[in-house]
Design a protein around this motif. Structure first.
Motif, PDB file in Angstrom:
ATOM      1  N   PHE A   1     -35.203   4.062 -11.251  1.00 16.47           N
ATOM      2  CA  PHE A   1     -34.032   4.603 -11.944  1.00 16.47           C
ATOM      3  C   PHE A   1     -33.391   3.593 -12.898  1.00 16.47           C
ATOM      4  O   PHE A   1     -32.728   3.993 -13.855  1.00 16.47           O
ATOM      5  CB  PHE A   1     -33.009   5.151 -10.938  1.00 16.47           C
ATOM      6  N   LEU A   2     -33.562   2.297 -12.655  1.00 16.13           N
ATOM      7  CA  LEU A   2     -33.071   1.301 -13.620  1.00 16.13           C
ATOM      8  C   LEU A   2     -33.766   1.495 -14.968  1.00 16.13           C
ATOM      9  O   LEU A   2     -33.201   1.211 -16.017  1.00 16.13           O
ATOM     10  CB  LEU A   2     -33.298  -0.127 -13.115  1.00 16.13           C
TER      11      LEU A   2
ATOM     12  N   PRO B   1     -27.707  10.817   0.168  1.00 15.45           N
ATOM     13  CA  PRO B   1     -26.290  10.668  -0.204  1.00 15.45           C
ATOM     14  C   PRO B   1     -26.084  10.022  -1.582  1.00 15.45           C
ATOM     15  O   PRO B   1     -25.200  10.412  -2.325  1.00 15.45           O
ATOM     16  CB  PRO B   1     -25.719   9.759   0.886  1.00 15.45           C
ATOM     17  N   TRP B   2     -26.881   9.019  -1.887  1.00 15.31           N
ATOM     18  CA  TRP B   2     -26.771   8.376  -3.190  1.00 15.31           C
ATOM     19  C   TRP B   2     -28.105   8.481  -3.911  1.00 15.31           C
ATOM     20  O   TRP B   2     -29.093   8.957  -3.342  1.00 15.31           O
ATOM     21  CB  TRP B   2     -26.329   6.911  -3.043  1.00 15.31           C
TER      22      TRP B   2
ATOM     23  N   PHE C   1     -24.890   3.280  -1.772  1.00 10.25           N
ATOM     24  CA  PHE C   1     -24.532   3.188  -3.179  1.00 10.25           C
ATOM     25  C   PHE C   1     -25.176   1.922  -3.762  1.00 10.25           C
ATOM     26  O   PHE C   1     -25.129   0.860  -3.151  1.00 10.25           O
ATOM     27  CB  PHE C   1     -23.008   3.098  -3.269  1.00 10.25           C
ATOM     28  N   THR C   2     -25.815   2.036  -4.947  1.00 11.29           N
ATOM     29  CA  THR C   2     -26.464   0.870  -5.566  1.00 11.29           C
ATOM     30  C   THR C   2     -26.160   0.777  -7.066  1.00 11.29           C
ATOM     31  O   THR C   2     -25.529   1.679  -7.642  1.00 11.29           O
ATOM     32  CB  THR C   2     -28.004   0.937  -5.430  1.00 11.29           C
ATOM     33  N   GLY C   3     -26.665  -0.268  -7.667  1.00  8.79           N
ATOM     34  CA  GLY C   3     -26.513  -0.453  -9.105  1.00  8.79           C
ATOM     35  C   GLY C   3     -27.096   0.696  -9.917  1.00  8.79           C
ATOM     36  O   GLY C   3     -26.637   0.979 -11.021  1.00  8.79           O
ATOM     37  N   ALA C   4     -28.107   1.375  -9.362  1.00 13.82           N
ATOM     38  CA  ALA C   4     -28.721   2.487 -10.087  1.00 13.82           C
ATOM     39  C   ALA C   4     -27.749   3.654 -10.234  1.00 13.82           C
ATOM     40  O   ALA C   4     -27.783   4.387 -11.232  1.00 13.82           O
ATOM     41  CB  ALA C   4     -29.992   2.942  -9.374  1.00 13.82           C
ATOM     42  N   ASP C   5     -26.864   3.832  -9.237  1.00 12.63           N
ATOM     43  CA  ASP C   5     -25.848   4.880  -9.350  1.00 12.63           C
ATOM     44  C   ASP C   5     -24.920   4.587 -10.528  1.00 12.63           C
ATOM     45  O   ASP C   5     -24.538   5.484 -11.276  1.00 12.63           O
ATOM     46  CB  ASP C   5     -25.024   4.958  -8.058  1.00 12.63           C
TER      47      ASP C   5
END
Lengths: 304, 304
Positions: A175-176, A240-241, A247-251
């Motif tokens: 996703f990055l 969930p994310w 939750f990560t940087g990709a979100d």
């Protein structure tokens, strides 16, 4: 001499970005350098209460352990903090890097640029040869490309924003690249076509211009948007994310195209309920709200 | 069950991609599965003479050492070789992944898809929900996004295609994002505008359509192309390859937009001599020539 990546020299930059003691002023006490025509330098100390306990340790160890990218960067300061400057342009993708920095709890300076005739000002090319923002300076490293900036900052200063299990980590890395490499390009075509639509032409030609734009919309834009939103709805319905349980940087990276499109005809709560709820969850985060508040103060405008 | 990233199921895929003994046939002895309407499965054994000596060792150790991404992927075969399939679409960015696989000296299957009305066939969505290629399957990992595919394959099977020194490594990571995130989008706008130009309209409207397209060209495309080519000319004038002294995966990734644009009005030898010479150096590599030969056999057409 800065270790500029991949750009050779930023002479202007070195002259005035680091006024003495700028690190001591606290948000929201901005320092305005009004003599500079296009830039404003603002120092922020991120809200300490939201730091993760792990942060200090990470900042200390980042130069040697967190990533093989940081092995020869200039060291952080005595307290283990990196010197971070975000080159920021209004109405741009730089907004989400403010958010990322808030999530990381890093101190950072903002150097503010404003659009002229909807475009980045020519002076932006003194920072980045493409004249594109965001650009981030971390100690002596100069970084561009949102995916790379996110990867670098998370690797060095926010391991908790990176998935732990392999499947999630693979999605994270995917996703990055996806956010800018696949999702943004059709949105860019949409923006260009909007420009065509709004360009001044004699009134009797307007219907034809609209017809051409509608053609691109029907044949290219809408099917592409639909494909991406269907894909993301399916992905986000599974966990969930974006990448897994956390939750990560990709979100953060994906948030920009989502908030830009939210409420537009294709991306409604009815069409994509899971993606809609996810976008609301993103924009409900405390760090996002802090970033939005700071950005709105600079934009002079309400953000999505 | 495949560890699909990030897609959930590819049921069709599992039925017929791995016919018994397909690993034993040698290029150029293709295996055609003519009963499949849109796909052809071809097995290749890459030319051993061009393997780097390090290859066998890397392939063996990749599952545990080369990258934290590979720690739970299905193991390679007894000889330490991964099972690789490239889902390939004619006239697409998949071409450079053939080249990358040739540089890596990996065995791989090609599953060939052909465009229908210039678009990927609807069946492509059975492999990737976006219906976009290239997609690569490595053992149980399914990979999309060219930048991520390159990163993954190089990390796991070709450390020699990754820079050793930090500055080059940073450029490498930057360019893995830049090629698709920044350089390709204006080219995409160009392709869409070309579509508008070629769309059937009554002859008396043609001049107006051309006028609109020229407007986008003058105001958006040409300045953007110029910015990118100026930037790349400057970068490539500073070092033998894109990221430093050595040829890397980032050179392969950048090759696609360069070869697509080479010879077009903006990218001439006169305008950008260093970038032109660099592009010729890229296309002069043995692995590139092998990839082109294979691709041309499938395209039925001469490639750039």
């Amino acid at each position: 001499m800065a270790n500029l990546l991949p750009f050779k020299t930023i002479t202007r930059y070195q002259h005035f970005v680091y006024p003495a003691s700028h690190h001591t002023c606290n948000f929201p006490r901005y320092k305005y350098f009004s003599s500079l025509s296009v830039t404003t330098i603002i120092s922020h100390r991120a809200k300490q209460a939201n730091y993760r306990p792990i942060f200090d340790k990470l900042a200390h160890s980042s130069a040697t352990q967190s990533s093989n990218m940081a092995t020869t960067n200039a060291p952080n300061d005595e307290a283990g903090r990196p010197k971070v400057t975000l080159f920021w342009l209004n109405q741009s993708r730089a907004q989400r890097i403010v958010w990322l920095l808030e999530e990381l709890g890093l101190d950072y300076d903002l150097e503010v640029y404003r659009r002229v005739d909807r475009l980045a000002p020519p002076k932006a090319k003194e920072i980045h040869p493409l004249g594109k923002f965001p650009v981030v300076k971390v100690n002596d490293d100069l970084l561009a490309e949102s995916g790379f900036i996110t990867e670098y900052l998370v690797d060095n200063y926010g391991e908790w924003l990176k998935p732990k299990d392999r499947a999630s980590l693979m999605r994270y890395k995917y996703f990055l690249h996806y956010s800018e490499g696949s999702f943004m390009p059709p949105l860019l075509v949409g923006i260009v076509m909007q420009g065509v639509k709004n360009a001044p032409v004699p009134f009797f030609l307007k219907p034809l211009v609209n017809m051409i734009c509608s053609g691109v919309e029907t044949k290219y834009l809408l099917p592409n948007y639909k494909t991406h939103f269907d894909f993301l709805e399916s992905e986000i319905s599974q966990r969930p994310w974006l990448t897994g349980e956390e939750f990560t940087g990709a979100d953060i990276l994906l948030s920009f195209p989502l908030t830009v499109m939210k409420g537009k005809s294709i991306f409604t709560q009815e069409n994509y309920p899971a993606l809609w709820a996810y976008t609301e969850k993103l924009t409900g985060r405390e760090a996002y709200k802090r970033a939005t508040k700071k950005t709105e103060a600079m934009e002079g405008d309400k953000l999505v």
